[in-house]
Scaffold this active site. Structure first.
Site, PDB file in Angstrom:
ATOM      1  N   GLY A  72       0.975  10.208  13.136  1.00 55.65           N
ATOM      2  CA  GLY A  72      -0.010  10.256  12.062  1.00 55.65           C
ATOM      3  C   GLY A  72       0.067  11.535  11.255  1.00 55.65           C
ATOM      4  O   GLY A  72      -0.934  12.030  10.744  1.00 55.65           O
ATOM      5  N   PRO A 108       5.591   9.377  13.231  1.00 51.36           N
ATOM      6  CA  PRO A 108       4.987  10.181  12.157  1.00 51.36           C
ATOM      7  C   PRO A 108       4.242   9.393  11.099  1.00 51.36           C
ATOM      8  O   PRO A 108       3.624   9.963  10.211  1.00 51.36           O
ATOM      9  CB  PRO A 108       6.181  10.920  11.560  1.00 51.36           C
ATOM     10  N   GLY A 109       4.322   8.052  11.162  1.00 46.82           N
ATOM     11  CA  GLY A 109       3.512   7.227  10.259  1.00 46.82           C
ATOM     12  C   GLY A 109       3.843   7.425   8.803  1.00 46.82           C
ATOM     13  O   GLY A 109       4.994   7.308   8.381  1.00 46.82           O
ATOM     14  N   TYR A 134     -10.898   3.674   1.795  1.00 45.63           N
ATOM     15  CA  TYR A 134     -11.137   4.928   2.506  1.00 45.63           C
ATOM     16  C   TYR A 134     -11.752   6.031   1.646  1.00 45.63           C
ATOM     17  O   TYR A 134     -12.009   7.119   2.152  1.00 45.63           O
ATOM     18  CB  TYR A 134      -9.811   5.482   3.062  1.00 45.63           C
ATOM     19  N   CYS A 170     -12.379  -7.520 -10.893  1.00 40.94           N
ATOM     20  CA  CYS A 170     -13.773  -7.811 -11.203  1.00 40.94           C
ATOM     21  C   CYS A 170     -14.697  -7.430 -10.050  1.00 40.94           C
ATOM     22  O   CYS A 170     -15.373  -8.271  -9.450  1.00 40.94           O
ATOM     23  CB  CYS A 170     -13.918  -9.297 -11.541  1.00 40.94           C
ATOM     24  N   TYR A 191       1.394   2.733   2.906  1.00 42.45           N
ATOM     25  CA  TYR A 191       0.148   1.964   2.855  1.00 42.45           C
ATOM     26  C   TYR A 191      -0.267   1.671   1.417  1.00 42.45           C
ATOM     27  O   TYR A 191      -1.448   1.576   1.107  1.00 42.45           O
ATOM     28  CB  TYR A 191      -0.969   2.691   3.623  1.00 42.45           C
TER      29      TYR A 191
END
Length: 418
Positions: A232, A276-277, A318, A347, A376
């Protein structure tokens, strides 16, 4: 030529090489994901050479970006891969990874999920006692790994903290005996243990703390072939505010000490793995889109774009920050900055990319770049509001632009409904 009205990352990194944002939009449509091969390869190298310990295997996290062309580059650079679903196993194998280079780390897996991994000889880690029982009953007399919760979590948002007391992930360390009983019952060999404390940490303290805890716990097992420490690793999303990158040199030195110390105590150079994402893919990708205009509503000034949360979900999901660049074909423009809320074309009132961002006023036809969207980004995109998913292109080290995913069509939206 074009002018950059705001931001400097793409110029500082020669991101577009011999092409321009306007050339890319004209050729492949708007919005569009654009990746830079040089940046992607450099991040692979950063992770590959993180430590001096010789039995070290870094992973590419398939879920961060699943484009098969990028997966091939990650493998070329010597990374293995962690997968979270049968579909990710499928993509990894199709991109050239071997079964031995994959690690399957599912959450709440079904019988069918496990059977897919078993049938493709992919080593699996389970993250609950009941999941361990299910997996072992399906694949007795074999190898398995277990994901433990080290009790320490970290991350940029509570939705991505994956360890500690308030998470669904991992086996509690006090369930050690239950794990052993199931292992013995099914004649299994526990070859690995793993952790993952969360996503996007920028300081190493929590990672080193959780790793220290996990390594102490690992001494209770005598059959381990590897320990996966998760990852991460964060990237500086606020470069325009001077945010510094994670200190990989310092982190690598700390990890080396832990690895070598544990190997000496354990009696052999056990393999260490990390995930390590986002770190590998994130800074290599940006989103280009069109400015659709500006307006004022009550006290708020808005910049409209064609980048809705169907294209980039992170800000809505997030509250994530992404730096913004603005581009124009005008030779002269007004550089006066004011607070703007940047919004997309979906919308829903939550379709906001940035709030109160200090920017010059663009006009219809100018372009916007959303930085650090390689991880992501497209992987979480959808065709919500029936807006077909956009194209992806790769700016290669040679300067050539390669389309690595075509833009979807309206016909694609109904292709599976026939």
């Amino acid at each position: 030529m074009y002018n950059t009205m705001h931001g400097s990352y793409t110029k500082d990194t020669n991101f577009f090489k011999s092409t321009t944002p306007f050339d890319l939009i004209n050729e492949y449509g708007s919005p569009i994901y654009v990746y830079n091969e040089d940046v992607f390869r450099q991040r692979c190298k950063d992770i590959k050479h993180l430590v001096t310990y010789d039995n070290f295997v870094p992973h590419y996290s398939i879920k961060a970006n699943t484009n098969i062309h990028l997966l091939k580059i990650a493998r070329e650079e010597g990374l293995h891969a962690d997968t979270m679903s049968p579909g990710e196993i499928f993509m990894a194998l199709k991109s050239g990874f071997t079964s031995e280079e994959l690690f399957y780390i599912p959450n709440n897996a079904t019988k069918e999920d496990f059977e897919y991994a078993i049938s493709h000889n992919v080593l699996t880690s389970v993250d609950s006692v009941e999941q361990l029982e299910l997996y072992c009953s399906l694949n007795p007399n074999s190898k398995v790994a277990v994901r433990f919760n080290p009790g320490v979590g970290a991350g940029h948002h509570n939705k991505v903290v994956t360890a500690g007391k308030k998470t669904k992930f991992g086996v509690n360390m006090d369930e050690f005996e239950a794990v052993n009983q199931i292992i013995e019952k099914h004649n299994m060999t526990l070859v690995g243990i793993n952790q993952h404390i969360g996503s996007l940490f920028m300081h190493s303290e929590a990672f080193i703390e959780s790793t220290t805890c996990l390594l102490e716990f690992a001494k209770r097992f005598d059959s381990l072939e590897f320990i996966d420490l998760g990852g991460g690793f964060g990237i500086p999303y606020k470069k325009q505010d001077g945010e510094a990158p994670i200190d990989l040199e310092d982190l690598g030195k700390e990890m080396d000490k832990l690895f070598k110390g544990f190997a000496n105590t354990y009696g052999r150079n056990i393999q260490f793995q990390i995930e390590p994402g986002r770190y590998v893919a994130c800074e290599s990708g940006i989103i280009l889109g069109q400015i659709t205009g500006t307006k004022k509503n009550a006290d708020t000034m808005y910049i409209g774009t064609d980048i809705g949360f169907n294209v980039l979900a992170r800000p809505m999901m997030y509250g994530s920050h992404h730096d913004i660049e603005l581009y124009t074909n005008d030779i002269e423009y007004d550089a006066t900055i004011s607070p703007y809320t940047v919004v997309g074309n979906i919308c829903e009132s939550g379709d906001i990319l940035a709030t109160d961002r200090m920017l010059p006023k663009p006009k219809y036809g100018d372009l916007i770049g959303i930085m650090d969207a390689g991880a992501y980004g497209f992987a979480m995109s959808t065709s919500y509001n029936q807006r077909p998913r956009c194209a992806e292109v790769l700016i290669k080290s040679s300067g050539e632009v390669q389309q690595i995913r075509r833009k979807e069509t309206f016909e694609d939206l109904i292709a599976l409904m026939q």
